[in-house]
Design a protein around this motif. Structure first.
Motif, PDB file in Angstrom:
ATOM      1  N   ASP A 259     -17.152  -8.097  -9.960  1.00 21.52           N
ATOM      2  CA  ASP A 259     -17.073  -7.336 -11.098  1.00 21.52           C
ATOM      3  C   ASP A 259     -16.327  -5.915 -11.037  1.00 21.52           C
ATOM      4  OD1 ASP A 259     -18.891  -6.212  -9.411  1.00 21.52           O
ATOM      5  OD2 ASP A 259     -20.627  -6.280 -10.969  1.00 21.52           O
ATOM      6  N   GLY A 260     -15.746  -6.001 -10.045  1.00 22.26           N
ATOM      7  CA  GLY A 260     -15.013  -4.571  -9.745  1.00 22.26           C
ATOM      8  C   GLY A 260     -15.912  -3.382  -9.402  1.00 22.26           C
ATOM      9  N   VAL A 261     -17.422  -3.548  -9.263  1.00 23.85           N
ATOM     10  CA  VAL A 261     -18.136  -2.423  -9.006  1.00 23.85           C
ATOM     11  C   VAL A 261     -18.531  -2.632  -7.576  1.00 23.85           C
ATOM     12  CG1 VAL A 261     -20.405  -1.553  -9.738  1.00 23.85           C
ATOM     13  CG2 VAL A 261     -19.133  -2.067 -11.654  1.00 23.85           C
ATOM     14  N   ILE A 262     -18.384  -1.356  -6.997  1.00 27.20           N
ATOM     15  CA  ILE A 262     -18.696  -1.229  -5.570  1.00 27.20           C
ATOM     16  C   ILE A 262     -20.309  -0.605  -5.629  1.00 27.20           C
ATOM     17  CG2 ILE A 262     -18.767   0.210  -3.364  1.00 27.20           C
ATOM     18  CD1 ILE A 262     -15.551  -0.203  -3.799  1.00 27.20           C
ATOM     19  N   ASN A 263     -21.362  -1.306  -4.905  1.00 22.73           N
ATOM     20  CA  ASN A 263     -22.795  -0.732  -4.966  1.00 22.73           C
ATOM     21  C   ASN A 263     -22.839   0.536  -4.379  1.00 22.73           C
ATOM     22  OD1 ASN A 263     -23.511  -2.881  -6.850  1.00 22.73           O
ATOM     23  ND2 ASN A 263     -23.795  -4.235  -4.954  1.00 22.73           N
ATOM     24  N   ALA A 264     -22.270   1.204  -4.550  1.00 22.40           N
ATOM     25  CA  ALA A 264     -22.124   2.899  -3.724  1.00 22.40           C
ATOM     26  C   ALA A 264     -21.661   3.760  -4.671  1.00 22.40           C
ATOM     27  CB  ALA A 264     -21.628   2.737  -2.409  1.00 22.40           C
ATOM     28  N   TYR A 265     -21.710   5.029  -4.167  1.00 24.54           N
ATOM     29  CA  TYR A 265     -20.969   6.109  -4.897  1.00 24.54           C
ATOM     30  C   TYR A 265     -19.626   6.486  -4.268  1.00 24.54           C
ATOM     31  CZ  TYR A 265     -25.729   7.179  -6.654  1.00 24.54           C
ATOM     32  OH  TYR A 265     -26.921   7.109  -7.482  1.00 24.54           O
ATOM     33  N   ILE A 266     -18.659   6.365  -4.919  1.00 24.56           N
ATOM     34  CA  ILE A 266     -17.251   6.581  -4.468  1.00 24.56           C
ATOM     35  C   ILE A 266     -16.823   8.109  -4.540  1.00 24.56           C
ATOM     36  CG2 ILE A 266     -14.858   6.129  -4.774  1.00 24.56           C
ATOM     37  CD1 ILE A 266     -15.449   3.480  -5.991  1.00 24.56           C
ATOM     38  N   THR A 267     -17.013   8.597  -3.517  1.00 28.12           N
ATOM     39  CA  THR A 267     -16.753  10.257  -3.218  1.00 28.12           C
ATOM     40  C   THR A 267     -15.521  10.744  -2.941  1.00 28.12           C
ATOM     41  OG1 THR A 267     -17.354   9.817  -0.796  1.00 28.12           O
ATOM     42  CG2 THR A 267     -19.223  10.333  -2.221  1.00 28.12           C
ATOM     43  N   GLY A 268     -14.556   9.770  -2.526  1.00 26.54           N
ATOM     44  CA  GLY A 268     -13.002  10.134  -2.374  1.00 26.54           C
ATOM     45  C   GLY A 268     -12.192   9.253  -1.972  1.00 26.54           C
ATOM     46  N   MET A 269     -10.976   9.268  -2.088  1.00 31.72           N
ATOM     47  CA  MET A 269      -9.843   8.128  -1.527  1.00 31.72           C
ATOM     48  C   MET A 269      -8.910   8.700  -0.663  1.00 31.72           C
ATOM     49  SD  MET A 269     -10.413   5.883  -3.957  1.00 31.72           S
ATOM     50  CE  MET A 269      -8.946   5.045  -4.346  1.00 31.72           C
ATOM     51  N   GLY A 270      -8.414   7.931   0.094  1.00 32.81           N
ATOM     52  CA  GLY A 270      -7.450   8.556   0.966  1.00 32.81           C
ATOM     53  C   GLY A 270      -6.434   7.667   1.277  1.00 32.81           C
ATOM     54  N   GLN A 271      -5.364   8.174   1.996  1.00 36.53           N
ATOM     55  CA  GLN A 271      -3.925   7.385   2.115  1.00 36.53           C
ATOM     56  C   GLN A 271      -3.389   7.758   3.417  1.00 36.53           C
ATOM     57  OE1 GLN A 271      -0.718   8.369  -0.682  1.00 36.53           O
ATOM     58  NE2 GLN A 271      -0.120   6.115  -0.810  1.00 36.53           N
ATOM     59  N   ASP A 272      -3.010   6.667   4.364  1.00 31.26           N
ATOM     60  CA  ASP A 272      -2.328   7.064   5.672  1.00 31.26           C
ATOM     61  C   ASP A 272      -0.982   7.107   5.640  1.00 31.26           C
ATOM     62  OD1 ASP A 272      -1.292   4.239   5.346  1.00 31.26           O
ATOM     63  OD2 ASP A 272      -2.816   3.645   6.523  1.00 31.26           O
ATOM     64  N   ALA A 273      -0.342   7.338   6.716  1.00 32.09           N
ATOM     65  CA  ALA A 273       1.078   7.556   6.606  1.00 32.09           C
ATOM     66  C   ALA A 273       1.825   6.588   6.228  1.00 32.09           C
ATOM     67  CB  ALA A 273       1.316   8.108   7.980  1.00 32.09           C
ATOM     68  N   SER A 274       1.378   5.264   6.333  1.00 33.81           N
ATOM     69  CA  SER A 274       1.998   4.070   5.855  1.00 33.81           C
ATOM     70  C   SER A 274       2.017   3.670   4.413  1.00 33.81           C
ATOM     71  CB  SER A 274       1.603   2.797   6.726  1.00 33.81           C
ATOM     72  OG  SER A 274       1.863   3.141   7.962  1.00 33.81           O
ATOM     73  N   GLY A 275       1.149   4.560   3.763  1.00 35.54           N
ATOM     74  CA  GLY A 275       1.045   4.158   2.488  1.00 35.54           C
ATOM     75  C   GLY A 275      -0.104   3.526   1.884  1.00 35.54           C
ATOM     76  N   GLU A 276      -1.028   3.023   2.892  1.00 36.90           N
ATOM     77  CA  GLU A 276      -2.324   2.258   2.517  1.00 36.90           C
ATOM     78  C   GLU A 276      -3.148   3.114   1.950  1.00 36.90           C
ATOM     79  OE1 GLU A 276      -1.636  -0.821   2.254  1.00 36.90           O
ATOM     80  OE2 GLU A 276       0.217  -0.963   3.593  1.00 36.90           O
ATOM     81  N   ILE A 277      -4.277   2.458   1.249  1.00 36.37           N
ATOM     82  CA  ILE A 277      -5.183   3.253   0.599  1.00 36.37           C
ATOM     83  C   ILE A 277      -6.518   2.870   0.941  1.00 36.37           C
ATOM     84  CG2 ILE A 277      -6.194   3.866  -1.827  1.00 36.37           C
ATOM     85  CD1 ILE A 277      -3.400   3.747  -2.787  1.00 36.37           C
ATOM     86  N   TYR A 278      -7.409   4.019   1.022  1.00 33.51           N
ATOM     87  CA  TYR A 278      -8.501   3.876   1.293  1.00 33.51           C
ATOM     88  C   TYR A 278      -9.749   4.315   0.547  1.00 33.51           C
ATOM     89  CZ  TYR A 278      -6.389   3.274   6.154  1.00 33.51           C
ATOM     90  OH  TYR A 278      -5.502   2.899   6.773  1.00 33.51           O
TER      91      TYR A 278
END
Length: 299
Positions: A259-278
């Motif tokens: 359903d696209g919902v993560i059962n947690a609070y999303i506090t931030g996003m990150g990106q590494d030097a290769s352009g992948e996303i966290y």
């Protein structure tokens, strides 16, 4: 011990007093020009008014204050820093450090690793709309005259046909590239994804090539009491040959969260030097405890 910072090495570059405890913003990013960009909230409370807020305009429209702005400084020169000579208010009325203004509470900004290296900033709305902006030098992004693309009023939605197009100082108000409704005021809307936007990054990785150039971001949660964060994706104009002239956004489909919902609070996003996303999550509605996780978006 080899990775432990020396507390005695601290050097204070810039301090800004804020009248209330909230809207601390506080993103830092070095631009492709080598200068340091700093996001600063409007000072807190609500409506950008009250103690410590400029009467009438609010702090975010008052360029004599650093609040409600994105600043740009040179920390490699000067004591403790200098101001780039081409900052928009150098030699004019307004704080020299200001790069852009009219912002409420940027909850994370980043420079695109590719393309034109634009600065993307997610601005948390008050009650009605959340927004994503592409920041340009000298830009006025409308708060508190507007919330998203709409006239701002603390308790109601006004007629946008009569919404000001320019600020009191005559500068045009720049619309966000993406906005969505807040669950707080639109609990049943299909395009209401939560109550607090979380800025992400433009995808430039190699593992999901179909997402190249998309802005991946999130919303903290659909409510305060139970973590229900959503990962969202913004599609640029003309994405994959589509005849579109504007950005669009929708929840990202995740195989382990149908359903696209993560059962947690999303506090931030990150990106590494290769352009992948966290995606950074927490089971608590405050930054506390030991339930935090770092999730990586993969094919």
């Amino acid at each position: 011990k080899g990775l432990q910072a020396d507390p005695g090495s601290e050097k204070i570059i810039l301090q800004i007093d804020e009248p209330q405890f909230n809207h601390n913003s506080g993103s830092l990013a070095f631009g492709p020009d080598g200068f340091l960009y700093i996001s600063v909230g409007d000072g807190g409370a609500g409506n950008d008014e009250g103690r410590g807020h400029t009467e009438g305009t609010g702090n975010a429209q008052d360029t004599s204050k650093l609040l409600g702005s994105i600043l740009r400084i040179d920390i490699d020169n000067g004591t403790p820093y200098s101001v780039p000579k081409d900052n928009p208010f150098v030699g004019k009325e307004g704080k020299d450090e200001i790069y852009a203004y009219g912002l409420r509470n940027i909850w994370r900004m980043c420079f695109d690793q590719g393309g034109e290296h634009q600065l993307f900033a997610a601005d948390v709305g008050q009650n009605h709309f959340e927004e994503v902006n592409i920041i340009t030098k000298g830009g006025n992004y409308g708060w508190k005259i507007r919330e998203g693309k709409h006239c701002f009023h603390p308790t109601q939605i006004l007629d946008d046909d009569n919404c000001p197009k320019v600020a009191a100082d005559g500068t045009p108000l720049i619309d966000p590239i993406i906005e969505y409704k807040s669950v707080k005021k639109f609990p049943n809307a299909s395009d209401a994804y939560g109550i607090c936007i979380v800025g992400g990054a433009v995808y430039r990785g190699k593992s999901i090539p179909a997402m190249n150039g998309c802005y991946v971001f999130a919303d903290w949660s659909g409510n305060w009491g139970r973590g229900s964060g959503q990962v969202l994706v913004g599609f640029p104009p003309g994405f994959q040959g589509q005849e579109t002239t504007q950005w669009s956004a929708r929840p990202m489909k995740l195989s382990d969260h149908p359903d696209g919902v993560i059962n947690a609070y999303i506090t931030g996003m990150g990106q590494d030097a290769s352009g992948e996303i966290y995606v950074l999550t927490n089971d608590s509605n405050r930054i506390a405890g030991s339930t935090g996780k770092i999730l990586k978006i993969v094919p």
